[in-house]
Design an enzyme around this catalytic site. Sequence first.
Site, mmCIF file in Angstrom:
data_model
loop_
_atom_site.group_PDB
_atom_site.id
_atom_site.type_symbol
_atom_site.label_atom_id
_atom_site.label_comp_id
_atom_site.label_asym_id
_atom_site.label_seq_id
_atom_site.Cartn_x
_atom_site.Cartn_y
_atom_site.Cartn_z
ATOM 1 N N HIS A 461 0.879 -1.359 0.061
ATOM 2 C CA HIS A 461 -0.166 0.001 -0.121
ATOM 3 C C HIS A 461 0.979 1.363 -0.147
ATOM 4 C CE1 HIS A 461 -3.502 -2.439 1.538
ATOM 5 N NE2 HIS A 461 -3.685 -2.349 0.350
ATOM 6 N N ARG A 568 -13.114 21.987 2.540
ATOM 7 C CA ARG A 568 -13.796 21.363 3.530
ATOM 8 C C ARG A 568 -13.396 21.278 4.832
ATOM 9 N NH1 ARG A 568 -14.111 17.392 -1.498
ATOM 10 N NH2 ARG A 568 -16.255 17.024 -1.754
ATOM 11 N N ARG A 604 -15.974 26.302 3.232
ATOM 12 C CA ARG A 604 -17.076 25.668 3.423
ATOM 13 C C ARG A 604 -17.192 25.861 5.160
ATOM 14 N NH1 ARG A 604 -19.243 20.144 1.186
ATOM 15 N NH2 ARG A 604 -17.971 19.421 2.685
ATOM 16 N N GLU A 698 -27.592 21.303 -2.669
ATOM 17 C CA GLU A 698 -27.284 19.880 -2.360
ATOM 18 C C GLU A 698 -28.585 19.200 -2.373
ATOM 19 O OE1 GLU A 698 -23.239 19.283 -0.296
ATOM 20 O OE2 GLU A 698 -24.394 20.503 1.183
ATOM 21 N N ASN A 721 -22.641 15.677 -5.650
ATOM 22 C CA ASN A 721 -22.483 14.476 -4.990
ATOM 23 C C ASN A 721 -23.932 14.125 -4.120
ATOM 24 O OD1 ASN A 721 -20.048 14.690 -5.810
ATOM 25 N ND2 ASN A 721 -19.147 15.063 -3.936
ATOM 26 N N ASP A 722 -24.120 15.218 -3.324
ATOM 27 C CA ASP A 722 -25.362 15.240 -2.451
ATOM 28 C C ASP A 722 -26.696 15.493 -3.425
ATOM 29 O OD1 ASP A 722 -24.716 14.371 0.141
ATOM 30 O OD2 ASP A 722 -23.759 16.269 0.360
ATOM 31 N N ARG A 732 -25.170 7.659 -1.149
ATOM 32 C CA ARG A 732 -24.063 7.884 -1.823
ATOM 33 C C ARG A 732 -22.984 6.828 -1.543
ATOM 34 N NH1 ARG A 732 -21.978 13.944 0.012
ATOM 35 N NH2 ARG A 732 -19.805 13.275 -0.581
ATOM 36 N N CYS A 769 -19.200 22.200 -7.166
ATOM 37 C CA CYS A 769 -17.742 21.639 -6.272
ATOM 38 C C CYS A 769 -17.831 20.215 -6.292
ATOM 39 C CB CYS A 769 -17.402 22.339 -5.252
ATOM 40 S SG CYS A 769 -18.784 22.329 -3.897
HETATM 41 C C1 PEP Z 1 -21.327 17.622 -2.553
HETATM 42 O O1 PEP Z 1 -22.127 16.938 -2.029
HETATM 43 O O2 PEP Z 1 -21.115 17.318 -3.973
HETATM 44 C C2 PEP Z 1 -19.965 18.011 -2.010
HETATM 45 C C3 PEP Z 1 -18.902 18.830 -2.670
HETATM 46 O O3 PEP Z 1 -19.947 18.187 -0.710
HETATM 47 P P1 PEP Z 1 -19.347 17.004 0.091
HETATM 48 O O4 PEP Z 1 -18.858 15.904 -0.855
HETATM 49 O O5 PEP Z 1 -18.358 17.218 0.927
HETATM 50 O O6 PEP Z 1 -20.596 16.296 0.970
HETATM 51 MG MG MG Z 2 -22.112 17.614 -0.026
#
Ligand code: PEP
Ligand code: MG
Length: 836
Positions: A461, A568, A604, A698, A721-722, A732, A769
Amino acid sequence: MSSSITHSLLSRELVRLNASPVDKQQAIDEAAQLLIAGGCVEPAYAASMARREAVANTFLGHGVAIPHGLGEDRHLVRRNGVAILQVPGGVEWNPGQRAHLVVAIAAQSDAHLAILRRLTRLIQDEATLAQLATTDDPQALIAAFEEDRIAVADSAPAADLAEAFVWTVGYPAGLHARPAARWVEAARAHASRVQVRNGDEVADAKNLVALLQLGAKAGDQLNISAEGRDAAAALARFRSLIDSLIAQEKADAALAARRAAQPKTPGWTPPEQLVCIAGIAASPGLAIGVVHRLTADEAPIADHPTPLAEGGTRLHEALCATRQQLTALADDTARRLGAADAAIFKAHGELLNDTDLITLTCQLMVEGHGVAWSWNAAVERMAAKLSALGNAVLAGRAADLRDVGRRVLANIDPALARDTLAALPDACILVAADLSPSDTATLDPLKVIGLATGQGGPTSHTAILARTLGLPALVGGGAALLDVAEGTSAIVDGSGGCLYLNPSPAAIGSARAWIAEQAAVRAREAESRSQPAVTVDGHAVDIGANINLPEQAAMALEQGAEGVGLMRTEFLFLERASTPSEDEQHAIYVAMAQALGGRPLIVRALDIGGDKQVAHLDLPHEENPFLGVRGARLLLRRADLLEPQLRALYRAAQDGAQLKIMFPMITSVPEILALRAICERIRIELAAPFVPLGIMIEVPAAAIQADVLARHADFFSIGTNDLTQYTLAIDRQNPELAAEADSLHPAVLRLIRLTVEGAARHGRWVGVCGGLAGDPFGAALLAGLGVQELSMTPREIAAVKSRLRGSRVDALRTLAERALACETAAEVRALDGAAS
Ligand code: PEP
Ligand code: MG
C-alpha cells in the site's frame, strides 16, 4: 446490525451449577454440551473448541476460562450464546491456573467482542466472581452477565449452509485486502452467515483477516455459501458484488502491467560506478537529497497495569476513535487521491474487528498487563504470525496491522503517538525499514522528495500511495539500507530501484541534468494546465481546487487551479481527537489564503453529519443520518461550533484573507437568514470587512427554490454528490447502487438548470464543487448549462481544462439542451464526443 434480531445471550438452560469435571477436556465437553442442547451450535462445535485449546490459551484469568470454537468453524454457530459451567472446586486449566467459571462462547465476530468487553468488566470484581463460583442461584449468574444487557446480533435460525455457488477467482491479483474489505462489507449487510471455502480452508466472509488467510489466487475455485433467513438474497447480492469488482480488478492489474512494462522511460544511468543499494522499483523518478532515517519507534511500550474495567473501556474507546479516524482518512484520501487509494484505509478499519486480536489483548490485560502494552503485544504477535506464513500478500498485511495498531496505541495514550514525521529536514530521502500507508498518505511532499524502504513490495500500500503522490521510491532494499547513516548524501532512482550513496559531484550534476530534462517535459505539460479554461470562442470558466489544508495549495496551483472552490473544514475536526480552537482555525484560514496569494478561496462552514461523523462531538445516533441533523441544520443548533469558526474566518478576513464563506445543506430561506444574521452580528462585533456568503445547492428543495434563495445568498455552489443522492434517493455510500447514482441523470441536470436560472434572476453566479465538475464531459455539460465556476480534485484539472479549451460554448449549450431532453443517464453519457 440494525436488521438483525437481538436477544440476550444467557438463559437458564445454558447454566450448569456445581459441576465437577475431572479435567479441562471434560469441562470443555460439558460446556459444549450446554451450547449444543441450547441450540446455539452444531455438535461438531465441541471438537472445534477442543482444537482451539491446542493452539490458544483460553484462560482469561481470575478463575475464568472462555473456551470457544476456531474462527473458521463459525459456521457451526447457530445463534449467539454463552454457556456457563460453574465448578466450585475448580478445574486445572493450565499448570497453576484453575477455572471456577467456564464460560463457553458461541458467537459471530461482533458478538464475541461484546462478550469479552463484559467479561473484562466483570472479572475485575473479584468478590462477585467468588460469589458466582459458589452460588446456588443460576439467576445470579445470568444477572451478572445480563446486567449490561449484552444484547447482540443474532444470525437468523440456521440450517446447514444451504445456499451455495462455486466462484472462480476472477481477480488477477487474487483476493487481496481491498476487494476483501468490500466482501466483508457486503456480507455484513445481511443477517445470514456467508462463508467462503478455498479447498480445506474456510473463512467467515464477515472477517477480513480470515478471508485473506484463504490465500485465494486468481483461478482458485471458491465455494461460497450462506445460511439464514435471507440466505438466498444475501448470496445473490454477494455474488453480484464480487462479480462487479472483476472489471476494476482487471483494470488495476492491466494498469500495473502497463506500468511494469513501461519504465523503459529512459531512466538515468550514472556516469560512473557508484555505491548502490539495490531494491525494487516502486515509484518512478529521480531525487537527490540527504538520507533521513526513520527509526522504527522501538521504544518499548511501558507496562502500566490499569484496573481491568478502566482498561476495557479505554480499549473500546480507542478502537472506536481509530475507526473514526480511518473513516476520515479514507474519505480525505478519496477526495484528494482517489477511491482506489482510499480503499486501503477502509481495509485497515476491518482489521480492527479481528476477534482473536481483541481476545488476546483482553487475556493479557487480565493477566495484569496495562492496556497499551497488551494491545501492542497482541498486535505484534498477530503480525508476526501473518509474516511467518511465507505469503507476500499476508506479509504486507502484517505491515498494515502494525500501522493500525499504532493508531490505536496513540488513541489509548496520546503520549504514545509517534511524531517521527513531524520534524523532517527539507529535501530528504526517507529511509525506513518500512513505512506505514497512513504515514505515506500524510507525507509533506515539500519535505520528502523520495522514499526507500527495507521491506515491502511494489504492490504494498505504501508503494501504491507513493506513485499517486509522485514520489520516487524503492522498496525491498533489505537490511543494508538500514545501515545507511543519517545525513548521507544520496540519489534515489525509483525507476531503476536503486539508492546511490555519496554520489560524486559529476554524478550529482548528471542526475540534476536528467531531473531538469524531466522537469522541462513536465513544465510543458504544466504550461497547458496553467492556461485559463477559455473555450475556442472566448467563453471563460473559473477553475478551482477542492483542498482542505494550506499545505496542499502549492500542489493545487501547480496542477492549474486558479483558486480554491471548496475547502472542506470538517476535515480539521475529523482527523483529530478534539475540536480545533478559534485561534487554531484562524491560523489555518490565514495560512490557506496566504498560500493562495490573493486567489479566490471559498471556505465551507463545517459540514458534519451524514457520512462525516466526528467521534469527539458525541452527536446523537440517527437512524438516517443523511436525512438528519447535518450541515447547516447542525450549525444552527450548535453555536459552540459555528460561532468560533465564523469568528476565525472574519478575523482572517480582517487580516487580509480574500475569502468567501459557504454554508452546506441549505434547504430553506429561514436557514440562510438565520446564518446571515449570525455572520453579520459577528462581523460587526469584530469590525471585520464584508465577506460574500454563499450556499451549497445540495438538496432538490434548494434547486427548485433557487430563484427565491438567490435573493438572500451572494453565490451558489452546487454539490452534485449530495444533489444526486437526494434527487435519486440513493445513499451515496451504497456500493450496490453506486453505478446508478449517476450525476448525469437528466433529473439532476434539470435541477442544475433550475439553479442557474434562479441565480441569474438576481445576478448571482453559480459554481459546482461536486464530483461532476471533475469529469471532463460533466464539466463541458455544466459549462453549457451556464455554470461559471468548477472546482475539483487538483489532479482532474488538466483534463477538464483541456476539454473546455477545445470546445465552443455554443456547442456546449447545444449539448446541454440535448442532455436535458434525454430520458436516461446512459443517453446523456452517449452524447459524449457528439458535441464539444
Ligand atoms: C457535494 O455534496 O457534492 C459536495 C461537494 O460536498 P461533500 O462531498 O463534502 O458532501
Ligand atoms: Mg455535500
